[in-house]
Design a protein around this motif. Structure first.
Motif, PDB file in Angstrom:
ATOM      1  N   GLY A  23       8.190   0.237  14.529  1.00  0.00           N
ATOM      2  CA  GLY A  23       8.131  -0.689  15.663  1.00  0.00           C
ATOM      3  C   GLY A  23       8.450  -2.138  15.324  1.00  0.00           C
ATOM      4  N   ASP A  24       8.840  -2.423  14.090  1.00  0.00           N
ATOM      5  CA  ASP A  24       9.021  -3.810  13.687  1.00  0.00           C
ATOM      6  C   ASP A  24      10.457  -4.012  13.176  1.00  0.00           C
ATOM      7  N   ALA A  25      11.220  -4.840  13.876  1.00  0.00           N
ATOM      8  CA  ALA A  25      12.647  -5.015  13.558  1.00  0.00           C
ATOM      9  C   ALA A  25      12.854  -5.568  12.141  1.00  0.00           C
ATOM     10  N   ASP A  26      11.997  -6.488  11.713  1.00  0.00           N
ATOM     11  CA  ASP A  26      12.158  -7.066  10.362  1.00  0.00           C
ATOM     12  C   ASP A  26      11.980  -5.993   9.290  1.00  0.00           C
ATOM     13  N   LEU A  27      11.009  -5.119   9.515  1.00  0.00           N
ATOM     14  CA  LEU A  27      10.753  -4.056   8.533  1.00  0.00           C
ATOM     15  C   LEU A  27      11.899  -3.043   8.517  1.00  0.00           C
ATOM     16  N   ASN A  28      12.484  -2.773   9.678  1.00  0.00           N
ATOM     17  CA  ASN A  28      13.651  -1.880   9.726  1.00  0.00           C
ATOM     18  C   ASN A  28      14.808  -2.502   8.948  1.00  0.00           C
ATOM     19  N   ARG A 101       5.917  -4.700   1.630  1.00  0.00           N
ATOM     20  CA  ARG A 101       6.310  -4.048   2.891  1.00  0.00           C
ATOM     21  C   ARG A 101       5.688  -2.652   2.913  1.00  0.00           C
ATOM     22  N   LEU A 102       5.315  -2.215   4.087  1.00  0.00           N
ATOM     23  CA  LEU A 102       4.861  -0.823   4.271  1.00  0.00           C
ATOM     24  C   LEU A 102       5.146  -0.464   5.722  1.00  0.00           C
ATOM     25  N   ALA A 103       5.853   0.614   5.916  1.00  0.00           N
ATOM     26  CA  ALA A 103       6.154   1.010   7.293  1.00  0.00           C
ATOM     27  C   ALA A 103       6.342   2.521   7.372  1.00  0.00           C
ATOM     28  N   GLY A 110       0.393   7.618  13.109  1.00  0.00           N
ATOM     29  CA  GLY A 110      -0.894   8.210  13.493  1.00  0.00           C
ATOM     30  C   GLY A 110      -1.151   9.579  12.882  1.00  0.00           C
ATOM     31  N   GLU A 111      -0.327   9.960  11.895  1.00  0.00           N
ATOM     32  CA  GLU A 111      -0.516  11.285  11.272  1.00  0.00           C
ATOM     33  C   GLU A 111      -1.082  11.192   9.858  1.00  0.00           C
ATOM     34  N   GLY A 112      -1.573  10.019   9.506  1.00  0.00           N
ATOM     35  CA  GLY A 112      -2.217   9.881   8.197  1.00  0.00           C
ATOM     36  C   GLY A 112      -1.275   9.517   7.059  1.00  0.00           C
ATOM     37  N   ILE A 113      -0.005   9.240   7.376  1.00  0.00           N
ATOM     38  CA  ILE A 113       0.950   8.956   6.294  1.00  0.00           C
ATOM     39  C   ILE A 113       0.688   7.588   5.664  1.00  0.00           C
ATOM     40  N   GLY A 114       0.371   6.586   6.499  1.00  0.00           N
ATOM     41  CA  GLY A 114       0.055   5.256   5.962  1.00  0.00           C
ATOM     42  C   GLY A 114      -1.136   5.332   5.018  1.00  0.00           C
ATOM     43  N   THR A 137      -3.167  -6.516  -2.830  1.00  0.00           N
ATOM     44  CA  THR A 137      -3.132  -7.526  -1.776  1.00  0.00           C
ATOM     45  C   THR A 137      -2.064  -7.157  -0.754  1.00  0.00           C
ATOM     46  N   VAL A 138      -2.226  -7.685   0.440  1.00  0.00           N
ATOM     47  CA  VAL A 138      -1.206  -7.494   1.481  1.00  0.00           C
ATOM     48  C   VAL A 138      -1.324  -8.627   2.494  1.00  0.00           C
ATOM     49  N   ASP A 139      -0.165  -9.116   2.949  1.00  0.00           N
ATOM     50  CA  ASP A 139      -0.160 -10.033   4.093  1.00  0.00           C
ATOM     51  C   ASP A 139      -0.003  -9.138   5.320  1.00  0.00           C
ATOM     52  N   ALA A 140      -1.121  -8.728   5.877  1.00  0.00           N
ATOM     53  CA  ALA A 140      -1.088  -7.712   6.938  1.00  0.00           C
ATOM     54  C   ALA A 140      -0.649  -8.322   8.262  1.00  0.00           C
ATOM     55  N   LEU A 141       0.342  -7.678   8.895  1.00  0.00           N
ATOM     56  CA  LEU A 141       0.700  -8.099  10.253  1.00  0.00           C
ATOM     57  C   LEU A 141      -0.553  -7.957  11.113  1.00  0.00           C
ATOM     58  N   SER A 142      -0.743  -8.888  12.054  1.00  0.00           N
ATOM     59  CA  SER A 142      -1.983  -8.847  12.860  1.00  0.00           C
ATOM     60  C   SER A 142      -2.141  -7.493  13.557  1.00  0.00           C
ATOM     61  N   THR A 146      -6.241  -3.593  11.601  1.00  0.00           N
ATOM     62  CA  THR A 146      -7.253  -2.527  11.745  1.00  0.00           C
ATOM     63  C   THR A 146      -6.959  -1.364  10.800  1.00  0.00           C
ATOM     64  N   PHE A 147      -5.664  -1.054  10.672  1.00  0.00           N
ATOM     65  CA  PHE A 147      -5.260   0.016   9.755  1.00  0.00           C
ATOM     66  C   PHE A 147      -5.744  -0.286   8.332  1.00  0.00           C
ATOM     67  N   TYR A 148      -5.537  -1.524   7.881  1.00  0.00           N
ATOM     68  CA  TYR A 148      -5.962  -1.864   6.519  1.00  0.00           C
ATOM     69  C   TYR A 148      -7.492  -1.903   6.412  1.00  0.00           C
ATOM     70  N   LYS A 150      -9.556  -0.075   8.028  1.00  0.00           N
ATOM     71  CA  LYS A 150     -10.012   1.320   7.969  1.00  0.00           C
ATOM     72  C   LYS A 150      -9.787   1.923   6.588  1.00  0.00           C
ATOM     73  N   ASN A 151      -8.882   1.309   5.841  1.00  0.00           N
ATOM     74  CA  ASN A 151      -8.604   1.788   4.483  1.00  0.00           C
ATOM     75  C   ASN A 151      -9.285   0.935   3.412  1.00  0.00           C
ATOM     76  N   GLY A 152     -10.319   0.200   3.822  1.00  0.00           N
ATOM     77  CA  GLY A 152     -11.174  -0.490   2.846  1.00  0.00           C
ATOM     78  C   GLY A 152     -10.728  -1.882   2.450  1.00  0.00           C
TER      79      GLY A 152
HETATM   80  C1  COA Z   1       0.587   0.327  10.364  1.00  0.00           C
HETATM   81  C2  COA Z   1       1.161   1.670   9.876  1.00  0.00           C
HETATM   82  C3  COA Z   1       1.703   1.501   8.439  1.00  0.00           C
HETATM   83  C4  COA Z   1       0.059   2.730   9.911  1.00  0.00           C
HETATM   84  O1  COA Z   1       0.567   3.963   9.423  1.00  0.00           O
HETATM   85  P1  COA Z   1       0.057   5.347  10.049  1.00  0.00           P
HETATM   86  O2  COA Z   1       0.602   6.451   9.241  1.00  0.00           O
HETATM   87  O3  COA Z   1       0.383   5.350  11.493  1.00  0.00           O
HETATM   88  O4  COA Z   1      -1.530   5.201   9.849  1.00  0.00           O
HETATM   89  P2  COA Z   1      -2.633   6.365   9.688  1.00  0.00           P
HETATM   90  O5  COA Z   1      -2.240   7.534  10.522  1.00  0.00           O
HETATM   91  O6  COA Z   1      -2.851   6.619   8.232  1.00  0.00           O
HETATM   92  O7  COA Z   1      -3.907   5.647  10.331  1.00  0.00           O
HETATM   93  C5  COA Z   1      -5.142   5.471   9.668  1.00  0.00           C
HETATM   94  C6  COA Z   1      -6.136   4.889  10.657  1.00  0.00           C
HETATM   95  O8  COA Z   1      -5.686   3.571  11.047  1.00  0.00           O
HETATM   96  C7  COA Z   1      -5.518   3.525  12.467  1.00  0.00           C
HETATM   97  N1  COA Z   1      -4.319   2.742  12.749  1.00  0.00           N
HETATM   98  C8  COA Z   1      -3.079   2.949  12.255  1.00  0.00           C
HETATM   99  N2  COA Z   1      -2.243   2.001  12.713  1.00  0.00           N
HETATM  100  C9  COA Z   1      -2.969   1.199  13.507  1.00  0.00           C
HETATM  101  C10 COA Z   1      -2.658   0.050  14.273  1.00  0.00           C
HETATM  102  N3  COA Z   1      -1.429  -0.486  14.289  1.00  0.00           N
HETATM  103  N4  COA Z   1      -3.662  -0.545  14.994  1.00  0.00           N
HETATM  104  C11 COA Z   1      -4.911  -0.023  14.979  1.00  0.00           C
HETATM  105  N5  COA Z   1      -5.275   1.074  14.259  1.00  0.00           N
HETATM  106  C12 COA Z   1      -4.305   1.669  13.537  1.00  0.00           C
HETATM  107  C13 COA Z   1      -5.328   4.971  12.917  1.00  0.00           C
HETATM  108  O9  COA Z   1      -5.704   5.121  14.273  1.00  0.00           O
HETATM  109  C14 COA Z   1      -6.249   5.696  11.964  1.00  0.00           C
HETATM  110  O10 COA Z   1      -7.591   5.554  12.411  1.00  0.00           O
HETATM  111  P3  COA Z   1      -8.651   6.773  12.278  1.00  0.00           P
HETATM  112  O11 COA Z   1      -8.798   7.026  10.789  1.00  0.00           O
HETATM  113  O12 COA Z   1      -9.891   6.234  12.909  1.00  0.00           O
HETATM  114  O13 COA Z   1      -8.028   7.927  12.999  1.00  0.00           O
HETATM  115  C15 COA Z   1       2.325   2.170  10.797  1.00  0.00           C
HETATM  116  O14 COA Z   1       1.844   2.336  12.099  1.00  0.00           O
HETATM  117  C16 COA Z   1       3.526   1.238  10.847  1.00  0.00           C
HETATM  118  O15 COA Z   1       4.433   1.391  10.049  1.00  0.00           O
HETATM  119  N6  COA Z   1       3.546   0.280  11.800  1.00  0.00           N
HETATM  120  C17 COA Z   1       4.674  -0.643  11.965  1.00  0.00           C
HETATM  121  C18 COA Z   1       4.896  -1.524  10.752  1.00  0.00           C
HETATM  122  C19 COA Z   1       3.641  -2.236  10.265  1.00  0.00           C
HETATM  123  O16 COA Z   1       2.891  -2.810  11.035  1.00  0.00           O
HETATM  124  N7  COA Z   1       3.453  -2.201   8.927  1.00  0.00           N
HETATM  125  C20 COA Z   1       2.378  -2.909   8.260  1.00  0.00           C
HETATM  126  C21 COA Z   1       2.951  -4.171   7.706  1.00  0.00           C
HETATM  127  S1  COA Z   1       1.726  -5.123   6.907  1.00  0.00           S
END
Ligand code: COA
Length: 177
Positions: A23-28, A101-103, A110-114, A137-142, A146-148, A150-152
């Protein structure tokens, strides 16, 4: 998604990068336009994940060396972080690996790949034993904070609360124990 069907490998100058869209053009753009140049200049190493049965890039991430540095305005965070480090080993900066970068392909989000990728990075750097590396470390996009969380990962400062990205960190020692 059967994670065992994912193949992870390092980008090379001749890698034919399969289609990818998140979903992010810069990351693509980074993946197709910049990743090989960054790698050539030893500025970031990129890894790709492909799903063996499909002609697609499922996810990618880039890593580079980093350090976290004491910020006098954030003594509380630093004290908390130091609590896990013996007195004699406490410093004003600590070695780290940065997720530049991570995408994940939006088709597979939403399938656990991140989480799978973060777990692999945690495992690899907690056990690397070739160089000291205490934090990720990571400069997490806002939108990904939440994803980060949830991963500690934790915030390093409250000063970037309203910024586009927030500096977050993960203590690899907590992954070992
Ligand atoms: C953010 C991103 C890497 C997450 O990868 P993913 O494979 O979808 O994440 P997971 O399936 O492992 O999700 C793990 C948990 O985080 C939550 N989560 C994932 N992305 C989220 C988001 N953008 N906002 C809120 N929660 C999110 C999931 O719901 C899940 O929660 P649960 O354990 O309670 O079910 C992916 O959505 C992505 O590439 N997004 C666009 C690029 C981006 O933002 N990259 C990060 C740059 S810093």
């Amino acid at each position: 998604m059967d994670l065992s069907k994912l193949r992870q490998f390092q980008l090379t100058p001749t890698t034919d990068i399969k289609p990818f869209q998140c979903g992010d053009a810069d990351l693509n753009e980074f993946l197709f336009e910049d990743a090989k140049h960054f790698q050539k200049e030893l500025m970031a190493i990129t890894y790709l994940l492909e799903y063996m049965e499909k002609n697609q890039t499922v996810a990618y991430f880039s890593l580079l060396a980093d350090k976290i540095i004491f910020n006098p305005d954030e003594k509380g965070v630093w004290n908390k972080l130091n609590r896990n480090i013996p007195n004699s080993k406490r410093r004003r900066s600590y070695p780290a690996v940065k997720i530049g970068r991570l995408a994940v392909n939006e088709f597979y989000s939403g399938e656990g790949i991140g989480t799978f990728i973060l777990d692999n990075i945690k495992y690899a750097f907690a056990n690397v034993k070739r160089l000291g590396c205490r934090f990720i470390t990571v400069d997490a996009l806002s939108t990904a904070v939440t994803f980060y969380e949830k991963n500690g990962f934790r915030f390093f400062t409250e000063q970037d609360k309203y910024d586009e990205t927030r500096l977050m960190f993960f203590d690899l020692k907590t992954f070992l124990s």
